[in-house]
Design a protein around this motif. Structure first.
Motif, short mmCIF file in Angstrom:
data_model
loop_
_atom_site.label_atom_id
_atom_site.label_comp_id
_atom_site.label_asym_id
_atom_site.label_seq_id
_atom_site.Cartn_x
_atom_site.Cartn_y
_atom_site.Cartn_z
N HIS A 72 0.78 -0.69 0.10
CA HIS A 72 -0.08 -0.21 0.07
C HIS A 72 1.11 1.36 0.02
O HIS A 72 2.01 1.45 0.45
N GLU A 73 0.25 2.56 -0.86
CA GLU A 73 1.54 3.48 -0.66
C GLU A 73 0.50 4.38 0.52
O GLU A 73 2.14 5.05 0.46
N ASN A 74 -0.30 4.54 1.07
CA ASN A 74 -0.49 5.39 1.91
C ASN A 74 -0.67 4.93 3.51
O ASN A 74 -0.89 3.43 3.65
N MET A 75 -0.01 5.29 4.06
CA MET A 75 -0.09 4.82 5.66
C MET A 75 -0.21 6.05 6.51
O MET A 75 -0.37 7.16 6.23
N PHE A 76 -0.89 5.85 7.34
CA PHE A 76 -1.89 6.88 8.90
C PHE A 76 -1.68 6.34 9.84
O PHE A 76 -1.27 4.88 10.32
N SER A 124 1.52 9.53 4.90
CA SER A 124 2.39 9.59 4.13
C SER A 124 1.68 8.58 3.16
O SER A 124 0.68 7.51 3.30
N TYR A 125 1.79 9.15 1.86
CA TYR A 125 1.45 8.55 0.62
C TYR A 125 2.66 8.44 0.08
O TYR A 125 2.51 8.02 -1.23
N ASP A 126 3.38 7.62 0.02
CA ASP A 126 4.90 7.63 -1.09
C ASP A 126 6.20 7.46 0.09
O ASP A 126 5.65 8.26 1.37
N VAL A 127 6.92 6.83 0.18
CA VAL A 127 8.53 6.60 0.93
C VAL A 127 8.72 8.72 0.79
O VAL A 127 8.74 8.85 -0.08
N SER A 168 -3.43 1.97 7.38
CA SER A 168 -2.77 1.75 5.53
C SER A 168 -3.84 1.32 4.11
O SER A 168 -5.04 0.67 4.67
N ARG A 169 -3.63 2.05 2.86
CA ARG A 169 -4.73 1.74 1.89
C ARG A 169 -3.92 1.54 0.53
O ARG A 169 -2.44 3.09 1.14
N THR A 170 -4.45 1.05 -0.52
CA THR A 170 -3.30 1.42 -1.67
C THR A 170 -4.54 2.32 -2.41
O THR A 170 -5.63 2.72 -1.83
N SER A 171 -3.29 3.53 -2.95
CA SER A 171 -4.32 4.44 -3.77
C SER A 171 -5.49 4.28 -4.69
O SER A 171 -6.40 5.85 -5.02
#
Lengths: 112, 111
Positions: free
Chosen positions: A29-33, A49-52, A93-96
């Motif tokens: 997943h790209e997004n984490m919270f 965070s939406y990316d590294v 987390s979630r995918t974009s």
């Protein structure tokens, strides 16, 4: 199945200590919270965070920082823990491609 | 400002007594509504996503429905293991990466 894991279920720290909470997801997943959850206040977003290496402040970022060096891992840092940071901390987390967030089991942090 | 309101705050049912939980929302341009179940001391577990008015989703004794202003989680013939807090959430206006959560309904099903 999406799996989000958190480093500790329960944690007890002293006032002034630096605290690291770690979250790992295995679904690319790209997004984490990071959220905290308190009785009567519900879920409140601390950072996401939406990316590294990318991060954005949520509703209550004061007293916290985050780190995302790898896509699967998102760390929440309490620079100098205080008693008012005693709470349940939840990572998600979630995918974009979707708005659905998947949560970890939570870390119950107590600051004495 | 986005708002998500859940009612009632708490609900006690006898086993087998069907009821509904409500989630009303005010957002610009709904991009989905999510229901979660949370057991004490654990993280929320995803249940359903609803995207458009009239949509329904079912899972065991739970059925979620959506209108233009609210969603209902219907519980048919509940069992004690359905006891949990049920949360709903919507993507925020202007920042869909973030969700706005309701405060939850704490459901207790008595045997």
């Amino acid at each position: 199945d999406v799996k989000v894991t958190q480093s500790s279920r329960y944690l007890v720290k002293r006032t002034g200590e630096k605290v690291f909470l770690e979250c790992v997801q295995d679904m690319d997943h790209e997004n984490m919270f990071w959220y905290r959850q308190d009785p009567g206040l519900g879920l409140r977003l601390i950072y996401f965070s939406y990316d590294v290496k990318m991060k954005e402040k949520g509703d209550i970022p004061e007293g916290y920082s985050v780190s995302r060096e790898k896509k699967e891992r998102f760390s929440l840092i309490l620079e100098s823990a205080s008693t008012n940071q005693t709470s349940m901390y939840l990572c998600a987390s979630r995918t974009s491609g979707s708005y659905e967030q998947f949560f970890g089991p939570g870390t119950r942090l107590t600051v004495l | 400002e986005d708002q998500v309101t859940q009612s009632p705050e708490a609900l006690r049912l006898q086993e087998g007594e069907s009821s509904s939980l409500n989630c009303s929302y005010t957002v610009s341009g709904l991009r989905g509504l999510f229901w979660y179940r949370q057991d004490p001391g654990k993280g929320p577990e995803f249940l359903f996503t609803l995207y458009s008015a009239g949509e329904e989703k079912e899972k065991e004794r739970l059925k979620a429905t959506l209108t233009k202003k609210e969603s209902f989680l219907h519980i048919t013939a509940p069992k004690p293991e359905d006891s949990a807090t049920y949360l709903c959430a919507v993507p925020r206006t202007g920042s869909a990466r973030q969700l706005t959560f309701g405060s939850g309904t704490q459901l207790t099903v008595l045997p």
